[in-house]
Design a protein around this motif. Structure first.
Motif, PDB file in Angstrom:
ATOM      1  N   GLY A 179     -59.008 -20.570 -21.614  1.00 13.04           N
ATOM      2  CA  GLY A 179     -58.257 -20.739 -20.373  1.00 13.04           C
ATOM      3  C   GLY A 179     -57.135 -19.746 -20.224  1.00 13.04           C
ATOM      4  O   GLY A 179     -56.272 -19.891 -19.352  1.00 13.04           O
ATOM      5  N   SER A 180     -57.111 -18.694 -21.036  1.00  6.72           N
ATOM      6  CA  SER A 180     -55.956 -17.807 -21.118  1.00  6.72           C
ATOM      7  C   SER A 180     -55.788 -16.841 -19.955  1.00  6.72           C
ATOM      8  O   SER A 180     -54.824 -16.086 -19.919  1.00  6.72           O
ATOM      9  CB  SER A 180     -55.991 -17.017 -22.437  1.00  6.72           C
ATOM     10  OG  SER A 180     -55.842 -17.891 -23.530  1.00  6.72           O
ATOM     11  N   ILE A 181     -56.728 -16.842 -19.007  1.00 12.20           N
ATOM     12  CA  ILE A 181     -56.523 -16.165 -17.725  1.00 12.20           C
ATOM     13  C   ILE A 181     -56.231 -17.201 -16.648  1.00 12.20           C
ATOM     14  O   ILE A 181     -55.299 -17.056 -15.855  1.00 12.20           O
ATOM     15  CB  ILE A 181     -57.762 -15.332 -17.325  1.00 12.20           C
ATOM     16  CG1 ILE A 181     -57.937 -14.136 -18.257  1.00 12.20           C
ATOM     17  CG2 ILE A 181     -57.645 -14.848 -15.880  1.00 12.20           C
ATOM     18  CD1 ILE A 181     -59.199 -13.328 -18.001  1.00 12.20           C
ATOM     19  N   ARG A 182     -57.004 -18.282 -16.645  1.00  9.93           N
ATOM     20  CA  ARG A 182     -56.886 -19.279 -15.572  1.00  9.93           C
ATOM     21  C   ARG A 182     -55.612 -20.117 -15.677  1.00  9.93           C
ATOM     22  O   ARG A 182     -54.936 -20.368 -14.673  1.00  9.93           O
ATOM     23  CB  ARG A 182     -58.113 -20.191 -15.596  1.00  9.93           C
ATOM     24  CG  ARG A 182     -59.404 -19.505 -15.147  1.00  9.93           C
ATOM     25  CD  ARG A 182     -60.628 -20.288 -15.590  1.00  9.93           C
ATOM     26  NE  ARG A 182     -60.802 -20.218 -17.031  1.00  9.93           N
ATOM     27  CZ  ARG A 182     -61.446 -21.138 -17.753  1.00  9.93           C
ATOM     28  NH1 ARG A 182     -61.951 -22.209 -17.172  1.00  9.93           N
ATOM     29  NH2 ARG A 182     -61.570 -20.990 -19.075  1.00  9.93           N
ATOM     30  N   GLN A 183     -55.263 -20.553 -16.875  1.00  4.55           N
ATOM     31  CA  GLN A 183     -54.069 -21.413 -17.016  1.00  4.55           C
ATOM     32  C   GLN A 183     -52.778 -20.668 -16.685  1.00  4.55           C
ATOM     33  O   GLN A 183     -51.938 -21.194 -15.944  1.00  4.55           O
ATOM     34  CB  GLN A 183     -54.033 -22.021 -18.425  1.00  4.55           C
ATOM     35  CG  GLN A 183     -52.948 -23.054 -18.615  1.00  4.55           C
ATOM     36  CD  GLN A 183     -51.860 -22.548 -19.558  1.00  4.55           C
ATOM     37  OE1 GLN A 183     -51.697 -21.342 -19.755  1.00  4.55           O
ATOM     38  NE2 GLN A 183     -51.111 -23.464 -20.128  1.00  4.55           N
ATOM     39  N   PRO A 184     -52.560 -19.425 -17.136  1.00  3.75           N
ATOM     40  CA  PRO A 184     -51.380 -18.682 -16.663  1.00  3.75           C
ATOM     41  C   PRO A 184     -51.412 -18.455 -15.154  1.00  3.75           C
ATOM     42  O   PRO A 184     -50.372 -18.481 -14.490  1.00  3.75           O
ATOM     43  CB  PRO A 184     -51.468 -17.356 -17.432  1.00  3.75           C
ATOM     44  CG  PRO A 184     -52.275 -17.669 -18.640  1.00  3.75           C
ATOM     45  CD  PRO A 184     -53.271 -18.693 -18.194  1.00  3.75           C
ATOM     46  N   GLY A 185     -52.617 -18.227 -14.603  1.00  2.21           N
ATOM     47  CA  GLY A 185     -52.721 -18.077 -13.156  1.00  2.21           C
ATOM     48  C   GLY A 185     -52.215 -19.307 -12.427  1.00  2.21           C
ATOM     49  O   GLY A 185     -51.505 -19.216 -11.426  1.00  2.21           O
ATOM     50  N   ALA A 186     -52.579 -20.485 -12.952  1.00  2.00           N
ATOM     51  CA  ALA A 186     -52.184 -21.742 -12.316  1.00  2.00           C
ATOM     52  C   ALA A 186     -50.677 -21.904 -12.270  1.00  2.00           C
ATOM     53  O   ALA A 186     -50.113 -22.289 -11.244  1.00  2.00           O
ATOM     54  CB  ALA A 186     -52.823 -22.920 -13.045  1.00  2.00           C
ATOM     55  N   VAL A 187     -49.994 -21.632 -13.374  1.00  5.05           N
ATOM     56  CA  VAL A 187     -48.557 -21.918 -13.441  1.00  5.05           C
ATOM     57  C   VAL A 187     -47.688 -20.791 -12.897  1.00  5.05           C
ATOM     58  O   VAL A 187     -46.476 -20.954 -12.774  1.00  5.05           O
ATOM     59  CB  VAL A 187     -48.125 -22.278 -14.881  1.00  5.05           C
ATOM     60  CG1 VAL A 187     -48.878 -23.503 -15.382  1.00  5.05           C
ATOM     61  CG2 VAL A 187     -48.304 -21.111 -15.842  1.00  5.05           C
ATOM     62  N   THR A 188     -48.295 -19.640 -12.559  1.00  6.23           N
ATOM     63  CA  THR A 188     -47.524 -18.542 -11.960  1.00  6.23           C
ATOM     64  C   THR A 188     -47.916 -18.288 -10.511  1.00  6.23           C
ATOM     65  O   THR A 188     -47.405 -17.356  -9.883  1.00  6.23           O
ATOM     66  CB  THR A 188     -47.708 -17.231 -12.752  1.00  6.23           C
ATOM     67  OG1 THR A 188     -49.085 -16.862 -12.733  1.00  6.23           O
ATOM     68  CG2 THR A 188     -47.215 -17.367 -14.178  1.00  6.23           C
ATOM     69  N   GLY A 189     -48.831 -19.074  -9.958  1.00  6.06           N
ATOM     70  CA  GLY A 189     -49.222 -18.898  -8.570  1.00  6.06           C
ATOM     71  C   GLY A 189     -50.072 -17.674  -8.318  1.00  6.06           C
ATOM     72  O   GLY A 189     -50.069 -17.114  -7.224  1.00  6.06           O
TER      73      GLY A 189
END
Length: 517
Positions: free
Chosen positions: A185-195
């Motif tokens: 999830g190391s692309i998707r999860q940072p994407g989620a919390v940074t918009g």
């Protein structure tokens, strides 16, 4: 702030083609932005290395071709001249590749990763290398040997992990595009919390050659961007068969950007995963998720519920398979072949003692934790009970996905159960940290594509508002479906308000204030 850097990558490309500005001007504006907001005690710390000279040289080459006109401009890639940042897990000639670890401090790769070769051939100026959890082991980018990265929406919060540097750079307008890697999830999860938007491609559809391996059956390079169309354009560039990667698919690259431009979702069957909502998910995250479902339903999509009972065991299976593969991959860092070497202070001097001293000094606590866990899971007498059982669960998860995709074209869930949490809050509780990837891990275990797109803002528990991510998943080799669904939701939500990335707050770091004076 220069308005130029607030454009999307597609808009930047169009602006250069129209002669509104040059690539050199665009790159310099981003380098100025990095200088203003990335360093210092309250800086973002998204970049571990900035390659301004190289980026400007590439930009000048693009400008020269455009200025000459004629057939030369036709040969340029659509994204030529648009700057990009690269996660410091992807080897790059002429720039250090550290994997966020003291073990590789200052290490210079003698070759480019395949994705870097493609980026260079397309003439995208590389701004530099971005921060990450050491060897991609973490969910918050706090486990970097070079300091934590900060979330541009709230400098006291995490930007997600392990690729928080790439996501933060894009969210902070330090770069319009970035490359990341996604193991759990190391692309998707940072994407989620940074918009921002982050895509995990189908396993094997983007070459892993030159990505420093953590868990070889799970790792996947993918795009980070501010819009779904931008991510699709970058995905098209880096995808394709690579004979240097034994797991590389031979499929032709689909038209991802065309899928991202499709407007209609009428009749699209979207499956809501029952196991990826409810307990453990913040109220605000679930509220934005429900609003997204309502918006898609109103636009003509068909919403159905799907049951994936094996997902209950996905987290446990992942945290046996991943550290097992990591312990094998990280065995090469022994103080003998390359990287850091630490000599023991007392005699005798043996290879075993050099290896022990090197690994003790070179690896951080989280890396050591996972190496020990993985080595234990692979040890004689425990292999079948742990690693073997986890692989059986992996098969069950793949079967659950197969059954779900018989009922739905794409699946949907929140990307992360919470908004970004405060820096340091979970550092002493590894199990709580691991739970951040509960919704993203199943896709890696099954090798299917996934995307996280901004779904709005939710309460952060301290009187503020922070981004929420919505995840779409599709069958293997059907990455175009996640771009269609993700872009559709992006457009529908933007009909009522500005896109989330456009509402990102201006940073008030000391350097930024000085630059603005």
């Amino acid at each position: 702030m220069t308005e130029m850097i607030r454009l999307t990558a597609a808009q930047m490309a169009e602006g250069m083609r129209a002669g509104e500005f040059t690539s050199t001007e665009l790159v310099q504006a981003h380098l100025d932005r990095i200088a203003a907001v990335d360093g210092g005690d309250r800086g973002i710390n998204a970049f571990l290395h900035v390659s301004g000279e190289e980026a400007l040289a590439t930009a000048a080459e693009v400008d020269k071709i455009r200025a000459a006109g004629g057939g030369g401009t036709e040969a340029l890639h659509p994204l030529a001249g648009v700057p990009i940042a690269v996660k410091d897990l992807i080897v790059t000639v002429g720039q250090p590749t550290t994997a966020g670890s003291k073990m590789l401090e200052g290490w210079m790769s003698p070759y480019d990763a395949t994705v870097i070769e493609k980026v260079r051939a397309a003439k995208l100026p590389i701004l530099g290398k971005t921060n990450l959890d050491e060897f991609a082991m973490g969910s918050s980018t706090e486990h970097s040997a070079y300091g934590a990265t900060r979330n541009p929406w709230d400098l006291d919060r995490i930007p997600g992990g392990s690729g928080g540097g790439s996501a933060a750079a894009v969210a902070a307008f330090e770069a319009p595009l970035a490359l990341g890697t996604d193991t759990g999830g190391s692309i998707r999860q940072p994407g989620a919390v940074t918009g921002t938007v982050g895509t995990k491609p189908t396993y094997g559809s983007v070459s892993r050659y030159g990505a420093i391996a953590m868990a070889s059956s799970l790792d996947q390079i993918g795009p980070v961007a501010r819009t779904t169309e931008d991510a699709a354009l970058l995905h098209e560039l880096i995808a394709g068969h690579d004979p240097k990667d034994s797991t590389s698919l031979v499929d032709e690259v689909p038209a991802f950007a065309q899928a991202a431009r499709r407007q209609d979702v009428t009749g699209l069957k979207i499956g809501v995963i029952r196991q990826l909502q409810g307990e453990g998910y913040q109220e605000g995250v679930l509220a934005r998720f429900q609003e997204s479902l309502d918006t898609l339903r109103a636009a003509g999509a068909e919403i159905v519920e799907v049951d994936c009972p094996s997902f209950e065991y996905a987290l446990g299976a992942y945290y046996l398979i991943m550290p097992s593969e990591a312990s094998s991959n990280l065995a090469r860092y022994d103080g003998v072949r390359y990287g850091r070497r630490v000599l023991p202070t007392d005699a005798p001097l043996t290879i075993e003692r050099v290896m022990g001293a090197t690994r003790a000094a070179g690896f951080g606590e989280e890396v050591k934790r996972r190496i020990v866990l993985g080595t234990y899971a692979l040890s004689a007498g425990y292999y079948d009970a742990y690693y073997g059982s986890a692989q059986k669960v992996r098969t069950l998860i793949q079967q659950d996905f197969d059954a779900a995709f018989e009922k739905a074209d794409v699946l949907i869930s929140p990307t992360s159960p919470t908004v970004a949490f405060p820096l340091g809050e979970k550092l002493d509780d590894p199990l709580a940290m691991y739970l951040n990837d509960v919704a993203t891990i199943p896709a890696n275990l099954a090798g299917i594509p996934g995307i996280s797109v901004p779904g709005g803002l939710a309460d952060d528990g301290a009187g503020g508002q922070l981004p929420v991510g919505i995840q779409f998943l599709a069958p293997a080799r059907e990455d175009a479906r996640v771009y269609h669904a993700g872009a559709a939701l992006e457009r529908l939500l933007a009909a009522d308000a500005e896109p989330l990335w456009a509402r990102a707050p201006e940073l008030q770091t000391p350097a930024a204030q000085t630059a603005g004076e």
